[in-house]
Enzyme design. Structure first.
Site, mmCIF file in Angstrom:
data_model
loop_
_atom_site.group_PDB
_atom_site.id
_atom_site.type_symbol
_atom_site.label_atom_id
_atom_site.label_comp_id
_atom_site.label_asym_id
_atom_site.label_seq_id
_atom_site.Cartn_x
_atom_site.Cartn_y
_atom_site.Cartn_z
ATOM 1 N N SER A 19 0.395 37.727 -5.552
ATOM 2 C CA SER A 19 0.722 37.891 -4.146
ATOM 3 C C SER A 19 0.886 36.533 -3.477
ATOM 4 O O SER A 19 0.244 35.554 -3.874
ATOM 5 C CB SER A 19 -0.406 38.669 -3.462
ATOM 6 O OG SER A 19 -0.066 39.025 -2.145
ATOM 7 N N PRO A 20 1.732 36.426 -2.456
ATOM 8 C CA PRO A 20 1.845 35.157 -1.731
ATOM 9 C C PRO A 20 0.497 34.751 -1.131
ATOM 10 O O PRO A 20 -0.141 35.556 -0.445
ATOM 11 C CB PRO A 20 2.857 35.476 -0.626
ATOM 12 C CG PRO A 20 3.554 36.706 -1.067
ATOM 13 C CD PRO A 20 2.590 37.473 -1.884
ATOM 14 N N CYS A 33 -1.207 31.433 0.922
ATOM 15 C CA CYS A 33 -1.044 30.106 1.500
ATOM 16 C C CYS A 33 -2.047 29.131 0.897
ATOM 17 O O CYS A 33 -3.247 29.413 0.852
ATOM 18 C CB CYS A 33 -1.218 30.158 3.006
ATOM 19 S SG CYS A 33 0.123 31.011 3.864
ATOM 20 N N ALA A 87 3.931 31.960 1.809
ATOM 21 C CA ALA A 87 4.807 31.986 2.970
ATOM 22 C C ALA A 87 5.450 30.622 3.194
ATOM 23 O O ALA A 87 4.766 29.630 3.402
ATOM 24 C CB ALA A 87 4.015 32.397 4.212
ATOM 25 N N GLN A 145 8.399 34.076 -0.370
ATOM 26 C CA GLN A 145 8.226 34.804 0.878
ATOM 27 C C GLN A 145 8.704 33.919 2.032
ATOM 28 O O GLN A 145 8.161 32.836 2.252
ATOM 29 C CB GLN A 145 6.755 35.185 1.068
ATOM 30 C CG GLN A 145 6.493 36.045 2.286
ATOM 31 C CD GLN A 145 5.013 36.328 2.460
ATOM 32 O OE1 GLN A 145 4.248 35.423 2.796
ATOM 33 N NE2 GLN A 145 4.609 37.567 2.245
ATOM 34 N N TYR A 159 2.486 38.099 12.248
ATOM 35 C CA TYR A 159 3.448 37.032 12.414
ATOM 36 C C TYR A 159 4.686 37.578 13.137
ATOM 37 O O TYR A 159 4.714 38.726 13.565
ATOM 38 C CB TYR A 159 3.759 36.389 11.062
ATOM 39 C CG TYR A 159 2.525 35.756 10.448
ATOM 40 C CD1 TYR A 159 1.749 34.862 11.185
ATOM 41 C CD2 TYR A 159 2.101 36.076 9.168
ATOM 42 C CE1 TYR A 159 0.600 34.288 10.650
ATOM 43 C CE2 TYR A 159 0.951 35.512 8.622
ATOM 44 C CZ TYR A 159 0.203 34.632 9.373
ATOM 45 O OH TYR A 159 -0.943 34.075 8.859
ATOM 46 N N ARG A 204 7.517 42.579 3.223
ATOM 47 C CA ARG A 204 6.092 42.866 3.418
ATOM 48 C C ARG A 204 5.876 43.315 4.851
ATOM 49 O O ARG A 204 6.298 42.646 5.791
ATOM 50 C CB ARG A 204 5.230 41.640 3.111
ATOM 51 C CG ARG A 204 3.752 41.855 3.491
ATOM 52 C CD ARG A 204 2.831 40.801 2.928
ATOM 53 N NE ARG A 204 2.468 41.121 1.549
ATOM 54 C CZ ARG A 204 1.492 40.498 0.879
ATOM 55 N NH1 ARG A 204 0.791 39.521 1.453
ATOM 56 N NH2 ARG A 204 1.218 40.838 -0.373
ATOM 57 N N ARG A 251 -6.815 37.265 -4.300
ATOM 58 C CA ARG A 251 -8.037 36.529 -4.623
ATOM 59 C C ARG A 251 -8.465 36.701 -6.073
ATOM 60 O O ARG A 251 -9.035 35.779 -6.659
ATOM 61 C CB ARG A 251 -9.155 36.953 -3.666
ATOM 62 C CG ARG A 251 -8.850 36.551 -2.234
ATOM 63 C CD ARG A 251 -9.982 36.807 -1.273
ATOM 64 N NE ARG A 251 -9.542 36.525 0.086
ATOM 65 C CZ ARG A 251 -10.333 36.521 1.147
ATOM 66 N NH1 ARG A 251 -11.618 36.799 1.008
ATOM 67 N NH2 ARG A 251 -9.853 36.264 2.340
#
Length: 356
Positions: free
Chosen positions: A22-23, A25, A57, A99, A181, A229, A323
């Protein structure tokens, strides 16, 4: 029944399994540039066997960054190092995706280990934008409402970022329309109080998301897939709901979106989110069933058995790990052993492969 280690085709791109990084940061860029941290971080997940690796992202403009440490794709100079990472990922048999993101009113904040809340203009902060002028929280910057020209600039920035992403060798593009966002801010009634064509009705509030999807999709070759997403619920009374998400997913599918990456929350600071194992999977399942579109499930998915059940039961087509992939870059290889799936290991590591 499909298995976690069955391949999965999205348009002309075939993933070797259903496990996705998963993206996430990393907040490790200077002026938006990827660097050796990203090469090792993402490259190790490719060595670890993930079918798809979605880069964190990437801001489509400087003002679109969450923090000054964000990855960026707003200028041509960003492309070269991204291309280098993608070449390594592809050589390991994984698919690189990116992303594309705009933080909206949640921009110009501190990286978590450096501080919290808004970065003052005198310390490198910048003016943030949103659907209106209400900040995300008391310690966040006050946005300026986007006018018609500002909205067109956002769409143009996503379009230009897509051109760069293709030049960098990405095979999958994901649009970030979740987690409070910019695009989520527009479609949620909690943050969008506009009275023009981008506010009010459901159709108006989703307009910017649809226009961005349309603009990005128009640039993609027919064989390359487009993911979106979304936050399937705001977890707050009067906010965005799963019923809204199903309807949005139908619209996005008609606009060419190939998969809905289904997350939740992020648009209000004090939502009560039941963070239990797999707490978001039900939303991916419902969107998949009612909108007739492929979905990805994400959120507190930590075991091979859990991931296998999600795919085998038809709750989602892909399982995105965040994670757990930070804890274990080799989760896919370990999961394959646990589930007795025979998958190839990198030849350099083959001598360490456990036998059933």
């Amino acid at each position: 029944m499909p298995s976690l280690f069955d391949s999965f085709a999205l348009r002309g791109v075939t993933l070797k399994n259903r496990l996705v990084v998963s993206p996430m940061c990393e907040y490790s860029s200077v002026d938006g540039f990827a660097n050796d941290w990203h090469l090792v971080h993402l490259g190790s997940r490719a060595v670890g066997g993930a079918g798809l690796i979605i880069f964190e992202a990437a801001a489509v403009s400087p003002e679109a960054r969450i923090t000054s440490d964000d990855l960026g794709i707003w200028k041509d100079e960003h492309v070269d190092f991204l291309r280098r990472i993608n070449a390594f990922i592809t050589a390991q048999g994984s698919v690189p995706g990116i992303q594309l993101a705009h933080a909206g009113r949640k921009a110009s904040t501190y990286t978590s280990w450096k501080g919290s809340g808004a970065v003052p203009m005198t310390f490198g902060g910048w003016q943030v934008v949103g659907p209106g002028d209400v900040p995300f929280a008391d310690d966040y910057p006050r946005p300026v409402a986007l006018d018609a020209a500002g909205i067109q600039k956002v769409i143009a920035d996503f379009r230009a970022a897509t051109v760069r992403a293709l030049a960098a060798g990405f095979q999958i593009i994901e649009i970030h329309a979740a987690h409070g966002y910019l695009l989520h801010e527009f479609y949620s009634p909690l943050s969008n109080q506009r009275t023009d064509e981008y506010g009010g009705s459901f159709e108006n509030r989703i307009r910017l998301t649809v226009e961005v999807v349309r603009a990005v999709g128009a640039l993609l070759p027919n064989h390359l897939p487009l993911l979106v997403r979304i936050s399937a619920t705001d977890w707050t009374a009067g906010g965005w709901t799963i019923e809204d998400s199903v309807e949005l997913a139908k619209v996005l599918k008609a606009e060419g979106a190939d998969l809905i990456d289904t997350s939740t929350g992020g648009n209000v600071p004090h939502a009560k989110i039941p963070s239990t194992p797999g707490y978001q999977v039900e939303f991916a399942e419902r969107i998949r069933r009612e909108a007739g579109v492929a979905t990805g499930a994400v959120g507190l998915i930590t075991t091979a058995a859990q991931a296998e059940e999600i795919v085998a039961s038809g709750q989602a087509d892909l399982v995105l790990l965040a994670r757990e992939e930070l804890r274990d870059p080799y989760f896919p290889l370990h999961a394959a052993h646990e589930l007795r799936a025979d998958v190839a290991w990198p030849v350099q590591y083959e001598r360490a492969k456990p036998r059933h």
